[in-house]
Design an enzyme around this catalytic site. Structure first.
Site, PDB file in Angstrom:
ATOM      1  N   ARG A  16       0.800  -1.222   0.000  1.00 43.05           N
ATOM      2  CA  ARG A  16       0.000   0.000   0.000  1.00 43.05           C
ATOM      3  C   ARG A  16       0.840   1.283   0.000  1.00 43.05           C
ATOM      4  O   ARG A  16       0.341   2.350  -0.344  1.00 43.05           O
ATOM      5  CB  ARG A  16      -0.951   0.016   1.193  1.00 43.05           C
ATOM      6  N   ASP A 120       8.217  -8.006  22.885  1.00 42.92           N
ATOM      7  CA  ASP A 120       7.284  -7.420  21.929  1.00 42.92           C
ATOM      8  C   ASP A 120       6.074  -6.757  22.573  1.00 42.92           C
ATOM      9  O   ASP A 120       5.433  -5.897  21.949  1.00 42.92           O
ATOM     10  CB  ASP A 120       6.800  -8.496  20.949  1.00 42.92           C
ATOM     11  N   HIS A 253      40.575  -9.860   0.065  1.00 42.16           N
ATOM     12  CA  HIS A 253      40.240 -10.008  -1.351  1.00 42.16           C
ATOM     13  C   HIS A 253      40.369 -11.469  -1.790  1.00 42.16           C
ATOM     14  O   HIS A 253      41.306 -12.140  -1.384  1.00 42.16           O
ATOM     15  CB  HIS A 253      41.184  -9.137  -2.193  1.00 42.16           C
TER      16      HIS A 253
END
Length: 276
Positions: A16, A120, A253
């Site tokens: 949305r 929570d 690397h």
């Protein structure tokens, strides 16, 4: 969406808002969306699913702009809210925050001094490791005699999408609001193992730097193992490492993470004029 697409299903993601991953850095949002579309996922934004109707060949999902998809299944991710019903909080006169979670102070103590809340149900930062840390801090404060507040800033966060997202600290937009000068370092490239595999996946790395102190205040990664990388970057960010500290580290690397210590050219620099 990524899992089902990886299994071979045709997937449409309807959101949305203006773009996916609300609250994340705009470059991260755009890069992940591009990668999802590259994998064949249809991403539709600024729309909602207004109706789902059973039709002969499956389900017809009608969007708010009257476009529609005929599909086999529709899955809604409707979000979540703190599960605090039936706990007797009203009877105990425990204050509820505007977000719907239990309001607590820095020590996780509610408006009733003998009642604490972590995780929570407080709707602070809904991540499992955060809840665990809050539980430890509660135990230290109440039973260990060591009042301990949890620092909810600069928490490494990962989104296990395909490709992965790993972030910590401030977005570019937030940093520009907070600091007078902001330097941005960023790059996008195809990791070597993706090149060898013949895949088009591109990685994205971004550092957000306070231009006055040169402290790295945000790091945003999209690519393979981003979650693994951001956990380690989190140590540097928590220690208030500067861009020079990053630059002083020798690169490994060939790895994707070497980009973190080899970014030298500013992509852009923002300066906010002081008010007269």
């Amino acid at each position: 969406a990524g899992i089902f697409r990886g299994l071979g299903a045709q997937v449409a993601l309807v959101y949305r808002g203006d773009n996916i991953l609300r609250g994340f850095d705009d470059d991260v949002r755009e890069h992940l969306r591009t990668e999802m579309q590259r994998r064949g996922i249809t991403v539709v934004t600024k729309q909602t699913v207004d109706a789902v109707e059973k039709v002969e060949h499956g389900l017809c999902a009608e969007l708010s702009d009257r476009a529609s998809f005929t599909v086999d299944q529709v899955m809604f991710a409707t979000g979540r809210k703190p599960n605090i019903a039936g706990l007797g909080l009203e009877a105990a006169k425990v204050q509820i925050a505007r977000t719907g979670g239990i309001a607590v102070d820095e020590l996780s103590r509610s408006s009733v001094p003998s009642i604490y809340a972590v995780g929570d149900v407080t709707d602070r930062l809904n991540l499992t490791p955060v809840a665990i840390r809050e539980g430890h801090a509660f135990a230290d404060s109440v039973f260990g005699g060591r009042p301990t507040a949890v620092d909810h800033t600069n928490v490494p966060t990962a989104v296990f999408s395909e490709p992965e997202v790993g972030v910590i600290g401030l977005t570019e937009a937030t940093a520009r609001q907070r600091f007078a000068t902001v330097d941005i370092y960023k790059t996008t490239f195809r990791p070597m193992k993706m090149s060898l595999a013949g895949r088009d996946t591109r990685a994205f790395f971004k550092l957000v730097v306070d231009g006055e102190t040169q402290r790295v205040v945000g790091c945003h990664i999209v690519g393979p193992d981003a979650g693994e990388m951001i956990q380690l970057v989190g140590i540097a960010i928590k220690m208030k490492a500067t861009k020079a500290d990053f630059d002083a580290v020798m690169a490994v690397h060939p790895t994707a993470s070497e980009e973190l210590v080899t970014l030298r050219e500013k992509a852009m620099s923002y300066h906010r004029e002081a008010a007269e």
